[in-house]
Design an enzyme around this catalytic site. Structure first.
Site, PDB file in Angstrom:
ATOM      1  N   HIS A 103     -17.523  -1.375 -24.059  1.00  0.00           N
ATOM      2  CA  HIS A 103     -18.669  -2.417 -23.543  1.00  0.00           C
ATOM      3  C   HIS A 103     -18.190  -3.660 -23.547  1.00  0.00           C
ATOM      4  CE1 HIS A 103     -23.154  -2.956 -24.283  1.00  0.00           C
ATOM      5  NE2 HIS A 103     -22.680  -3.629 -23.306  1.00  0.00           N
ATOM      6  N   TYR A 158     -27.538  -2.089 -27.641  1.00  0.00           N
ATOM      7  CA  TYR A 158     -29.062  -2.166 -27.339  1.00  0.00           C
ATOM      8  C   TYR A 158     -29.878  -2.048 -28.369  1.00  0.00           C
ATOM      9  CZ  TYR A 158     -26.601  -1.663 -22.599  1.00  0.00           C
ATOM     10  OH  TYR A 158     -25.813  -1.877 -21.512  1.00  0.00           O
TER      11      TYR A 158
HETATM   12  P1  NAD Z   1     -32.270  -4.705 -14.432  1.00  0.00           P
HETATM   13  O1  NAD Z   1     -31.926  -5.319 -13.426  1.00  0.00           O
HETATM   14  O2  NAD Z   1     -32.181  -2.910 -14.263  1.00  0.00           O
HETATM   15  O3  NAD Z   1     -33.736  -5.052 -15.087  1.00  0.00           O
HETATM   16  C1  NAD Z   1     -34.381  -4.509 -15.834  1.00  0.00           C
HETATM   17  C2  NAD Z   1     -35.919  -5.008 -16.085  1.00  0.00           C
HETATM   18  O4  NAD Z   1     -36.809  -4.960 -14.765  1.00  0.00           O
HETATM   19  C3  NAD Z   1     -36.621  -4.610 -17.165  1.00  0.00           C
HETATM   20  O5  NAD Z   1     -37.339  -5.685 -17.642  1.00  0.00           O
HETATM   21  C4  NAD Z   1     -37.594  -3.320 -16.549  1.00  0.00           C
HETATM   22  O6  NAD Z   1     -38.692  -3.299 -17.331  1.00  0.00           O
HETATM   23  C5  NAD Z   1     -37.826  -4.230 -15.049  1.00  0.00           C
HETATM   24  N1  NAD Z   1     -38.129  -3.284 -14.269  1.00  0.00           N
HETATM   25  C6  NAD Z   1     -37.592  -1.754 -13.853  1.00  0.00           C
HETATM   26  N2  NAD Z   1     -38.092  -1.287 -12.880  1.00  0.00           N
HETATM   27  C7  NAD Z   1     -39.057  -2.146 -12.447  1.00  0.00           C
HETATM   28  C8  NAD Z   1     -40.097  -2.182 -11.514  1.00  0.00           C
HETATM   29  N3  NAD Z   1     -40.096  -1.072 -10.548  1.00  0.00           N
HETATM   30  N4  NAD Z   1     -40.798  -3.485 -11.043  1.00  0.00           N
HETATM   31  C9  NAD Z   1     -40.687  -4.422 -11.886  1.00  0.00           C
HETATM   32  N5  NAD Z   1     -39.853  -4.467 -12.997  1.00  0.00           N
HETATM   33  C10 NAD Z   1     -39.129  -3.467 -13.146  1.00  0.00           C
HETATM   34  O7  NAD Z   1     -31.603  -4.957 -15.717  1.00  0.00           O
HETATM   35  P2  NAD Z   1     -30.821  -3.996 -17.019  1.00  0.00           P
HETATM   36  O8  NAD Z   1     -32.006  -3.101 -17.705  1.00  0.00           O
HETATM   37  O9  NAD Z   1     -30.122  -5.115 -17.860  1.00  0.00           O
HETATM   38  O10 NAD Z   1     -29.744  -3.091 -16.322  1.00  0.00           O
HETATM   39  C11 NAD Z   1     -29.915  -1.833 -16.072  1.00  0.00           C
HETATM   40  C12 NAD Z   1     -29.202  -0.712 -17.033  1.00  0.00           C
HETATM   41  O11 NAD Z   1     -27.844  -1.086 -16.826  1.00  0.00           O
HETATM   42  C13 NAD Z   1     -29.342  -1.092 -18.480  1.00  0.00           C
HETATM   43  O12 NAD Z   1     -30.267  -0.447 -19.182  1.00  0.00           O
HETATM   44  C14 NAD Z   1     -27.872  -0.660 -19.376  1.00  0.00           C
HETATM   45  O13 NAD Z   1     -28.094   0.794 -19.263  1.00  0.00           O
HETATM   46  C15 NAD Z   1     -26.874  -1.151 -18.015  1.00  0.00           C
HETATM   47  N6  NAD Z   1     -26.312  -2.428 -18.106  1.00  0.00           N
HETATM   48  C16 NAD Z   1     -25.111  -2.165 -18.745  1.00  0.00           C
HETATM   49  C17 NAD Z   1     -24.424  -3.258 -18.780  1.00  0.00           C
HETATM   50  C18 NAD Z   1     -22.953  -3.259 -19.539  1.00  0.00           C
HETATM   51  O14 NAD Z   1     -22.438  -2.392 -19.827  1.00  0.00           O
HETATM   52  N7  NAD Z   1     -22.254  -4.246 -19.850  1.00  0.00           N
HETATM   53  C19 NAD Z   1     -25.032  -4.679 -18.563  1.00  0.00           C
HETATM   54  C20 NAD Z   1     -26.126  -4.575 -17.980  1.00  0.00           C
HETATM   55  C21 NAD Z   1     -26.955  -3.485 -17.733  1.00  0.00           C
END
Ligand code: NAD
Length: 323
Positions: free
Chosen positions: A128, A63
């Protein structure tokens, strides 16, 4: 000072003995992958998350090309609390330079991650996005290397992550029971795609802890919409945009409806949501505490589900084809 949200629910994670806050802090935004985030905002979002009862923080060297790990490390250090009060997961095998799940690379990777996070150990180390590697290498080489890291005390538990759900059964059917402690699935337990639900009984039978990430479908289920790089089809993007506009018109927030949908299934230990500001942390924690007090907004959820029904469970390709 006592937490104003002492009731943010903790849920057991498979057989690990860990108890994760039902809302987890996804730190990918701290790597500026959804737009620039200042060090000040990164540190204050981690502080606010911990203050409101979030004890689980997830990152990866991928990331922001290691930036997320560095920022999360600074945020956790600034908390100034004992190490056993929070749970940290990071990942290995995926880097901005590409994928490398070799034993040599993942063994080196944990030392690099620990240095960036300023920690002596992580609670969970996850391979990952394994659909981009050879799944047989994951089974025969990567996971055995991670077991050595467990014995060395650098990690406590082993996980795997990926988009296609078939990668989890492929690996879990081939490793000795108890070897893989956790799976992290993303974009498969949100209003528009709930296919992870079908796999939950199998995962439970294996004693594997389940983390679901991206409840907002990586920005699709937000008023601001997804980032440029989002892999969804135009059809899926416009359906989500229509659902967000519908909620706004009704004086509701699509992100809150989406968080509450993902949080409602207690077989999922933690819903990992990416957050880049104290305000987003507060909104997402409130979504959880309001759900616990008042239940889901069934009426709005049903209307959003109707708007999204033509694209329900639509996903996108990820990884290399396995033979
Ligand atoms: P998410 O669905 O959590 O969306 C994140 C987005 O939504 C960001 O732009 C954030 O600023 C925004 N957001 C958060 N809260 C909000 C709110 N209350 N109102 C409006 N917008 C809001 O997607 P993500 O960040 O990709 O997934 C969450 C976490 O999961 C990642 O940060 C990561 O740690 C993990 N993840 C892991 C993998 C993997 O291992 N392959 C893949 C995806 C995500």
């Amino acid at each position: 000072m006592a937490s104003p949200h002492p009731n943010l629910e903790l849920r057991p994670l498979g057989n690990t003995g860990l108890k994760l806050s039902c809302v987890g802090f996804g730190a990918s935004p701290l790597g500026s992958v959804f737009g620039p985030v200042s060090e000040h905002d990164a540190i204050s979002s981690v502080r606010e998350a911990f203050r409101l009862g979030i004890n689980f923080f997830d990152t990866s060297p991928y990331y922001g090309g290691t930036l997320s790990e560095k920022m999360l490390g600074k945020g956790l250090k600034a908390l100034g609390v004992p190490r056993n009060e929070y749970i940290v997961s990071t990942k290995c095998g995926r880097y901005v330079e590409g994928f490398d799940f070799s034993a040599e690379r993942v063994t080196r990777s944990i030392d690099e991650s620990l240095a960036r996070l300023q920690l002596d150990y992580v609670d969970i180390l996850q391979c990952h996005d394994i659909e981009f590697g050879s799944l047989d290498q994951i089974v025969n080489e990567t996971i055995p290397a991670l077991q050595k890291l467990k014995e060395a005390g650098k990690i406590r538990f082993i996980g795997i992550t990926g988009l296609p759900l078939g990668v989890f059964t492929y690996v879990l059917d081939r490793v000795p029971p108890g070897t893989v402690d956790v799976i992290l699935s993303y974009c498969h337990y949100s209003i528009n795609d709930s296919t992870l639900g079908d796999l939950l009984p199998y995962l439970k039978s294996k004693g594997v802890g389940v983390i679901t990430a991206s409840p907002l479908a990586m920005g699709l289920l937000t008023e601001n919409g997804p980032p440029e790089w989002h892999p969804a089809s135009l059809e899926l993007k416009s359906a989500c945009q229509a659902a967000a506009a519908f909620c706004k018109e009704k004086g509701k927030n699509i992100s809150k409806i989406a968080m509450q949908y993902s949080l409602s299934n207690k077989d999922v230990s933690s819903v990992l949501v990416g957050m880049n500001s104290a305000r987003q942390v507060e909104e997402n924690v409130s979504a959880a505490t309001e759900l616990a007090t008042f239940g889901k907004d069934q009426e709005t959820l049903a209307e959003v589900e109707a708007i999204l029904s033509p694209v329900k469970n639509q996903t996108w390709p990820s990884g290399i084809q396995q033979s």
